[in-house]
Motif scaffolding. Structure first.
Motif, PDB file in Angstrom:
ATOM      1  N   GLY A   1      22.164  37.041  51.031  1.00 19.40           N
ATOM      2  CA  GLY A   1      22.051  37.953  52.146  1.00 19.40           C
ATOM      3  C   GLY A   1      22.206  39.410  51.785  1.00 19.40           C
TER       4      GLY A   1
ATOM      5  N   LEU B   1      12.726  45.483  59.336  1.00 20.65           N
ATOM      6  CA  LEU B   1      14.123  45.591  59.727  1.00 20.65           C
ATOM      7  C   LEU B   1      14.297  46.657  60.812  1.00 20.65           C
ATOM      8  CD1 LEU B   1      15.751  45.420  56.181  1.00 20.65           C
ATOM      9  CD2 LEU B   1      15.462  43.565  57.822  1.00 20.65           C
TER      10      LEU B   1
ATOM     11  N   TYR C   1      23.028  39.735  55.518  1.00 18.47           N
ATOM     12  CA  TYR C   1      22.347  39.109  56.647  1.00 18.47           C
ATOM     13  C   TYR C   1      22.618  37.602  56.686  1.00 18.47           C
ATOM     14  CZ  TYR C   1      19.649  43.428  56.131  1.00 18.47           C
ATOM     15  OH  TYR C   1      19.281  44.735  55.986  1.00 18.47           O
TER      16      TYR C   1
ATOM     17  N   MET D   1      19.718  46.462  60.249  1.00 19.04           N
ATOM     18  CA  MET D   1      19.926  45.153  60.852  1.00 19.04           C
ATOM     19  C   MET D   1      18.674  44.297  60.771  1.00 19.04           C
ATOM     20  SD  MET D   1      23.064  45.221  62.193  1.00 19.04           S
ATOM     21  CE  MET D   1      23.724  45.046  63.839  1.00 19.04           C
ATOM     22  N   PRO D   2      18.828  42.965  60.697  1.00 17.57           N
ATOM     23  CA  PRO D   2      17.670  42.085  60.816  1.00 17.57           C
ATOM     24  C   PRO D   2      17.151  42.097  62.246  1.00 17.57           C
ATOM     25  CG  PRO D   2      19.678  40.797  60.715  1.00 17.57           C
ATOM     26  CD  PRO D   2      20.079  42.218  60.467  1.00 17.57           C
TER      27      PRO D   2
ATOM     28  N   THR E   1      18.735  40.048  65.370  1.00 15.77           N
ATOM     29  CA  THR E   1      19.964  40.464  66.060  1.00 15.77           C
ATOM     30  C   THR E   1      19.650  41.093  67.406  1.00 15.77           C
ATOM     31  OG1 THR E   1      20.934  40.893  63.882  1.00 15.77           O
ATOM     32  CG2 THR E   1      22.096  41.780  65.781  1.00 15.77           C
TER      33      THR E   1
ATOM     34  N   GLU F   1      26.153  39.921  62.155  1.00 12.18           N
ATOM     35  CA  GLU F   1      25.812  41.348  62.191  1.00 12.18           C
ATOM     36  C   GLU F   1      26.518  42.065  63.349  1.00 12.18           C
ATOM     37  OE1 GLU F   1      22.837  38.993  60.080  1.00 12.18           O
ATOM     38  OE2 GLU F   1      23.439  38.937  62.191  1.00 12.18           O
TER      39      GLU F   1
END
Length: 700
Positions: A171, A362, A273, A321-322, A325, A300
């Motif tokens: 991750g 992202l 992540y 952030m992915p 989320t 997250e």
């Protein structure tokens, strides 16, 4: 590891200064490659002496570069992390002092280096005090020579390559430098000083903190669970931000916060992540959960609250952030609280390819800990850069998109700053940016995906106006396509004979010693030109790596370091880092002359009586040539001194130079035709879907 030892394929790649894929190709394609002498079927091992002999016979055994010599020494020594304090100490020595230290006898050298690194042992986390012994003298001298020639930061990265396997963590991804700079720039507020204190609780190699330190942060704090990464971060940050105070600690930020009670003006973070083992059970009653305990599947959102807990009222947080989320059902309650309290200021969607993992786009989340007794923010800004970037995408040999960083950064920063100044009077940018009222977001899903909020139908242009625009774009496309057809056809490219030509060759290092070429690089430490010189900086630009890769004019801001490199016509410029295994060499034209050389670029200035610059550029950028001179794993760097060039008379060089120049012109024409094709298709498609244009008559 002793000299008469076994080495793995990964260690061979470090020894030869090539990628692991190159070693795999050698094993498959060359019957004389040494047979395994141990290991397992899945991970064979080879006799080091036999490997050295095979590499030397092929001219693949590094000998010219001190950095290569260091890598070779590291294949026979264990635990190179203990060398990091010495990299920091050597990086702060002057060139004369380094030269004198290298020349010391072994016994005096050990004593001198022991004293030099003593102040840095506590500074570099996870490194115990080491007493240098005489048997380490060769390794230590190799490190000092590497620092003296290539610099302290590349030397630290060479040590990082050796430990990359041990430092890998699920991750975790390295944040690209342009993205780190964009994230740090999001903390800039026009007319106000940069945040003095910045924290990164998942700092990795320190890229985000370096970006913050170069912009004015004076106190930098970092933590990482991987001891080797934390040690590297401490050294890299100290080397690249010498005027900032740096504190880096080892540990799991969620379970064992290394900075309890620390409050900083800003937090930058690219958390790991999808790590569901973040401590959900043991941290159920932790005071950091200001918006309730996150579900186990939402790590997250736990990191977001951890970051906010280290900021005072008004403190800002920028997180990478992915995209999941923003929409997962499990995180709906916390997302709602972030929106309702005014903590979430903006969500910015990046295009795929901007950062690993490269197949997804992202998000950047901009958070601000709200002030008590003030009215919460009434809007959240959503920016979708994916559609805007798609029309400027550069396709590499692997057909992966890469971000147009100057355009992307300009769009993101300009939009955010305009919104930050006037959040209640922000004018939407159709299809790109929209400030959404909080009340419209607090539905059953609380979906914070930017594409869902900004891709509204734009105002329809008058049909006659749109038809005229489409006709003009199609006319430009036809002319560009005709030019490309003319360049790609016509002349015959005959075979060289029954076998390929075999030239006598020399390395760039040999040519540098013979004064046929000179090699320069931009200084590591630079800063943007002051406002007083704005008139000059508006004209003088910095040529960046992306400018070279995308064959476009210099676009970076003017940078001043006291030793900036000015480009001259006929210079050959080559990126230091391979991008998806490929690169290009640029021949500076009159339009480039006078601009400044950017970082991570080599500049070769040939003697015009001995080398044609277009001949030089064509052979330098050959794929086989670059791969043979490349080293590294996650970041693949080219050692320009190991690149090889045919030794041909100048008259014959001119023939090849004309061919390479024609291929360059063809690529430029193809780029133009590709952009115009995208623009024409976009305009025509929009006209059809908006009802402004009719389909063409099928009878004609």
């Amino acid at each position: 590891m002793p000299d008469l030892a076994l080495v793995t394929a990964a260690e061979i790649s470090r020894l030869a200064g090539v990628t692991r894929a190159t070693v795999s190709n050698w094993r498959r394609r060359h019957p004389d490659f040494p047979a395994p002498s141990g290991g397992t079927e899945a991970s064979p091992a080879y006799d080091l002496a036999s490997v050295r002999a095979w590499l030397a016979a092929r001219g693949q055994l590094p000998a010219d570069s001190p950095a290569d010599a260091l890598r070779a020494k590291l294949t026979t020594k264990a635990a190179p992390l203990w060398l990091l304090p010495l990299v920091l100490a050597a990086g702060r020595m002057g060139p004369g002092e380094l030269k004198d230290v290298i020349a010391l006898p072994d016994e005096i050298l050990m004593s001198r280096l022991g004293l030099a690194v003593e102040p840095y042992h506590d500074y570099v986390p996870g490194i115990d005090n080491q007493r240098y012994r005489d048997e380490s003298a060769d390794l230590l001298r190799a490190l000092l020579r590497s620092v003296a020639e290539v610099g302290a930061v590349p030397t630290a990265e060479a040590l990082a390559e050796y430990n990359s396997d041990d430092m890998a963590s699920g991750g975790n991804y390295q944040t690209p430098v342009p993205l780190s700079e964009l994230i740090a720039d999001l903390l800039v507020t026009p007319g106000e000083p940069y945040p003095a204190t910045v924290f990164d609780p998942a700092c990795g190699g320190g890229g985000l903190l370096i970006a913050a330190g170069t912009r004015g942060a004076t106190e930098l704090y970092g933590q990482d669970v991987v001891a080797g990464l934390a040690a590297q971060a401490a050294v890299r940050i100290a080397l690249e931000t010498p005027n900032a105070g740096v504190t880096v600690r080892v540990g799991d930020s969620m379970r064992a916060d290394g900075f309890p009670g620390l409050m900083t003006e800003a937090v930058l973070c690219a958390p790991p992540y999808g790590d569901r083992d973040w401590g959900h059970e043991e941290l159920a009653y932790d005071p950091r959960w200001m918006f309730t305990l996150p579900p186990k599947s939402e790590p997250e959102l736990a990191w977001a609250q951890h970051c906010l807990s280290h900021t005072p009222q008004g403190g800002r947080v920028v997180m990478l952030m992915p995209p999941a989320t923003a929409e997962r059902a499990a995180g709906r309650r916390i997302r709602a609280e972030l929106v309702r309290t005014g903590t979430l200021r903006a969500v910015i969607a990046l295009p795929a390819g901007a950062a690993p993992p490269l197949h997804i786009g992202l998000h950047l989340w901009l958070l601000q800990r709200p002030y008590q007794q003030t009215t919460p923010a009434q809007h959240v800004l959503f920016v979708d850069t994916a559609a805007a970037n798609a029309r400027r995408t550069d396709k590499t040999a692997t057909r992966r998109p890469t971000a147009d960083w100057p355009a992307l950064s300009s769009l993101v920063l300009g939009t955010w700053r305009e919104y930050d100044l006037h959040p209640d009077a922000f004018d939407a940018i159709p299809g790109t940016a929209h400030a959404v009222p909080v009340v419209d977001l607090l539905d059953d899903a609380v979906d914070l995906t930017p594409a869902r909020h900004v891709r509204a139908t734009p105002a329809v242009a008058p049909p006659e106006e749109l038809a005229a625009t489409a006709l003009a774009v199609r006319d430009r496309l036809r002319r560009a396509a005709a030019g490309l057809t003319a360049l790609s056809g016509g002349q015959h490219w005959p075979p060289a004979g029954s076998t390929a030509r075999d030239w006598r060759q020399a390395t760039v290092a040999d040519l540098l010693r013979g004064d046929a070429l000179s090699l320069v690089r931009a200084p590591l430490m630079v800063h943007r030109a002051a406002d007083a010189s704005r008139d000059e900086s508006d004209q003088v630009r910095t040529l960046t790596t992306q400018d070279v890769l995308n064959r476009r004019p210099a676009s970076g801001p003017a940078e001043r370091a006291g030793e900036e490199i000015t480009i001259e016509t006929g210079d050959v410029i080559l990126p230091e880092i391979l991008h998806h295994g490929a690169s290009v060499a640029r021949v500076a034209t009159d339009a480039d002359a006078g601009h400044l050389l950017g970082r991570q670029l080599y500049l070769l200035r040939p003697d015009p009586t001995r080398f044609d610059p277009w001949f030089l550029a064509g052979f330098l950028a050959a794929e086989d040539n670059l791969n043979a001179a490349a080293n590294g794993t996650s970041i693949v760097r080219v050692d320009v001194r190991r690149l090889r060039l045919p030794l041909l008379p100048l008259s014959e060089q001119h023939r090849y130079a004309m061919a390479f120049r024609r291929l360059h012109t063809m690529r430029v024409a193809a780029d133009l035709a590709n952009r115009l094709a995208d623009e024409a298709a976009r305009v025509l498609s929009a006209g059809l879907t908006e009802g402004a244009l009719l389909p063409p008559d099928t009878d004609t």
